[in-house]
Design an enzyme around this catalytic site. Sequence first.
Site, PDB file in Angstrom:
ATOM      1  N   ASP A 543      -7.348  13.917  -6.116  1.00 60.31           N
ATOM      2  CA  ASP A 543      -6.648  13.264  -7.076  1.00 60.31           C
ATOM      3  C   ASP A 543      -5.678  12.456  -6.094  1.00 60.31           C
ATOM      4  O   ASP A 543      -5.561  12.380  -4.824  1.00 60.31           O
ATOM      5  CB  ASP A 543      -5.598  14.248  -7.889  1.00 60.31           C
ATOM      6  CG  ASP A 543      -5.076  13.756  -9.176  1.00 60.31           C
ATOM      7  OD1 ASP A 543      -5.324  12.474  -9.208  1.00 60.31           O
ATOM      8  OD2 ASP A 543      -4.546  14.305  -9.938  1.00 60.31           O
ATOM      9  N   GLU A 546      -5.745   6.658  -5.118  1.00 58.19           N
ATOM     10  CA  GLU A 546      -5.755   5.201  -5.035  1.00 58.19           C
ATOM     11  C   GLU A 546      -4.861   4.419  -3.813  1.00 58.19           C
ATOM     12  O   GLU A 546      -5.743   3.500  -3.793  1.00 58.19           O
ATOM     13  CB  GLU A 546      -4.996   4.798  -6.412  1.00 58.19           C
ATOM     14  CG  GLU A 546      -5.387   5.295  -7.709  1.00 58.19           C
ATOM     15  CD  GLU A 546      -4.967   6.499  -8.001  1.00 58.19           C
ATOM     16  OE1 GLU A 546      -5.731   7.148  -8.796  1.00 58.19           O
ATOM     17  OE2 GLU A 546      -4.032   7.131  -7.385  1.00 58.19           O
ATOM     18  N   ASP A 621      -5.161  10.102 -16.828  1.00 61.75           N
ATOM     19  CA  ASP A 621      -4.190  10.731 -17.592  1.00 61.75           C
ATOM     20  C   ASP A 621      -4.082   9.964 -19.193  1.00 61.75           C
ATOM     21  O   ASP A 621      -3.122   9.446 -19.289  1.00 61.75           O
ATOM     22  CB  ASP A 621      -2.787  10.387 -16.900  1.00 61.75           C
ATOM     23  CG  ASP A 621      -2.755  11.024 -15.313  1.00 61.75           C
ATOM     24  OD1 ASP A 621      -3.486  11.954 -15.288  1.00 61.75           O
ATOM     25  OD2 ASP A 621      -1.817  10.972 -14.664  1.00 61.75           O
TER      26      ASP A 621
END
Length: 800
Positions: A543, A546, A621
């Site tokens: 996770d 980015e 999300d």
Amino acid sequence: MLLCSPGPLLAFLLSLSAILEPIAAVKHENFKTCDQSGFCKRNRAYADKATTSGSSWASPYTLDPKTISVRKGQLTGVVLKALEDGATPIRLPLTISFLESGVARVTVDEEKRQKGDIELRHGSQARKERYNRAQDWTIVGGLALNQAVSSDTQQGTTIVTYGSDKSFKAVVKHAPFSIDFIRGEDTQVQFNAKGLLNMEHWRPKVDREQKEGEAAAPKPSEDEGTWWDESFGGNTDSKPRGPESIGLDITFPGCDHVYGIPEHAGQLTLKETRGGSGAYEQPYRLYNSDVFEYEMDSPMTLYGAIPLMQAHRKDSTVGVFWLNAAETWIDIVKSKRSSNPLSLGTGGTTDTQTHWFSESGLLDVFVFLGPTPKDIIQPYNELTGYTQLPQQFALGYHQCRWNYVTDEDVRDVDRKFDKHKIPYDVIWLDIEYTEGKKYFTWDKDNFPNPLGMQKQLDDHGRKLVVIIDPHIKNEGNYPVVDAMKAQNLAVNNKDNNIFEGWCWPGSSYWVDAFDPSALKWWKSLFTYSAFQGVASNAFIWNDMNEPSVFNGPETTMPKDNLHFGNWEHRDVHNVNGLTFVNATYEALLSRDDPKHLRRPFVLTRSFFAGSQRMGAMWTGDNLAAWEHLEASIPMLLNQAISGFSFAGADVGGFFGNPSKELLTRWYQAGAFYPFFRGHAHIDSRRREPYLAGTPYTESITQALRLRYSLLPAWYTAFHTASTTGEPVIRPMWYVHPSVEAGFALDDQFYVGDTGLLVKPVTKDNVESVDLYLPSTNEIYYDYFTYEPYTAKGFTATPPS
């Protein structure tokens, strides 16, 4: 609705309305608009100047005919950029490669940067070249040149004939430089037809401050306000190489529908961004970002980027792949072109004009001339790699939340699934399993016996997934961070010192997965002796890759950070997440005995073209809202047609508390997501399926059992994707490319080659759904009742 051909889905209609808690919206102020992104604003202004100039506009780029050579499947030459002040033109090396697959690749570089013949500002140690390594991470095959191409140079034009049956032509016009790609007799794709090619060349900064006794410097012809530095969110980007963006207009004649360029929360067929009914005001943006509570129907960037666009008209599909890992924006405009000047606006065809611009790097574009959707996706996957063939357990149901708080909690959830006879395969642990958010550790108070926990799961035939993120906690006596610092394996700041930022653990450093030494070190962390408490039935979730940096500009790294090889972060941002997943994938491969290798399972939030080789992704999300359930279908279809089929959305919505009807409907839809996981925020109520109560638990269980009954079909669809690239789930236009009524449909889809046509219920209080049947030549059957459907067009059917 589920029909079978060469959906009612579950037992009954639920009628409760959704009751949602108020949830905050995305914080737009944290993310740039085009006007706040210097190079985006400049390229839009360039397009406006060309448009307002009309027929008097002349692109300043010409291909020098004396430099043209066609040899062994490649055309090479030099494009010259004329400058307004009459100075020596800028030399831009051009290569057009014609591949055996029938794909053409157009690459333009900048000679001065290529040779390192520039000066960097601020004493920067960044590389001087335009970033030319994106293909090292993205391309894995398909680059063999077609040696049999033929060419003909006439006055002002070079024509190259290529393709397996010589049915493709690239018509290269010298002045102004442009390329028309032709299939048969028709032009399919045009480069620079609107004259928007724009390659910002290197130039020294001119000191325009007038000193006493000196003449004032000439007033610049362009706005230099964001050439040399740019500030946003309290951070100033030093831009040591000055302006360096690239832009190009790409036109799809006769095509009214374009698809792809995920990830965005919008409809499948892409909207216009400059004028037109219902158009967006902003271009589509590709800049991988941690955007929580994202909004619907928006071109705003999300977590991943695949710069592949497909254009479609009846019985014809073409595509382009823009290979650039920097921040990218795409404008879309549709214009009506009449074939008869007396038609007064009726009839004619629609051209889709797109305008692409990236902040740095090469102009590197692959062109696919079809004519079928399969003729796009197969060579694209040959280039970037095929979807991973997952282990069968990964196609089952995954149960997750932030967080299961103890190992006994995990055991209890596992037992209750069995008690209620609800099938599942994998249970997940978010960050709270660690000791103080330090990866490769366990919280000894709450998870005192992780191996015992995993043994119970293994005894029940189940797996565990734990989260490992790229930020490493900056804390003393933590061997992982100590080794990373000692071996210089972290991302550096613009001064080439270790970059410190803020994420879940607080002060953190980021592993630089571009560094081969970091990859070797990362593998060592996953050995069973190093990551103690992990068994062979445990897999990994990446996770925040980015990367997410809580105190960084746009919640990510500064663009002038430095990676391995002294490449700036601006050059590699969108491929950063892929490199981290690649490191984890390689680590899982290397942890087992080479004689008993098992396929890894890795889930990623951030992705780029090529990430499909390494595992699954999810849409981040989302919210417990009907709109997010509805949006998940076109989002996942867009992933699938862009080569990344192993995709899902958090069932039930990550933020908030879904009503029981919404939760049930989401499980019914999720049973047809390629990646099927329920997930929830730490502040949400527990929502394991057995907690929903009668009749909801029974409906959810039935949806889960349906998923498992269809596992052979899912595995077969994934095998097809892993060998041909064809999507695991397919939109109507992909399966029926001649049925125009289906080109914009994005709420129903097929599963592989099975003939299963699925239309999930995605709205509240629904009593019937309108399912579109494309042909009267095929009979569709209700999957459960075997009732036949033969009528072409929209058919009202009861949901179930």
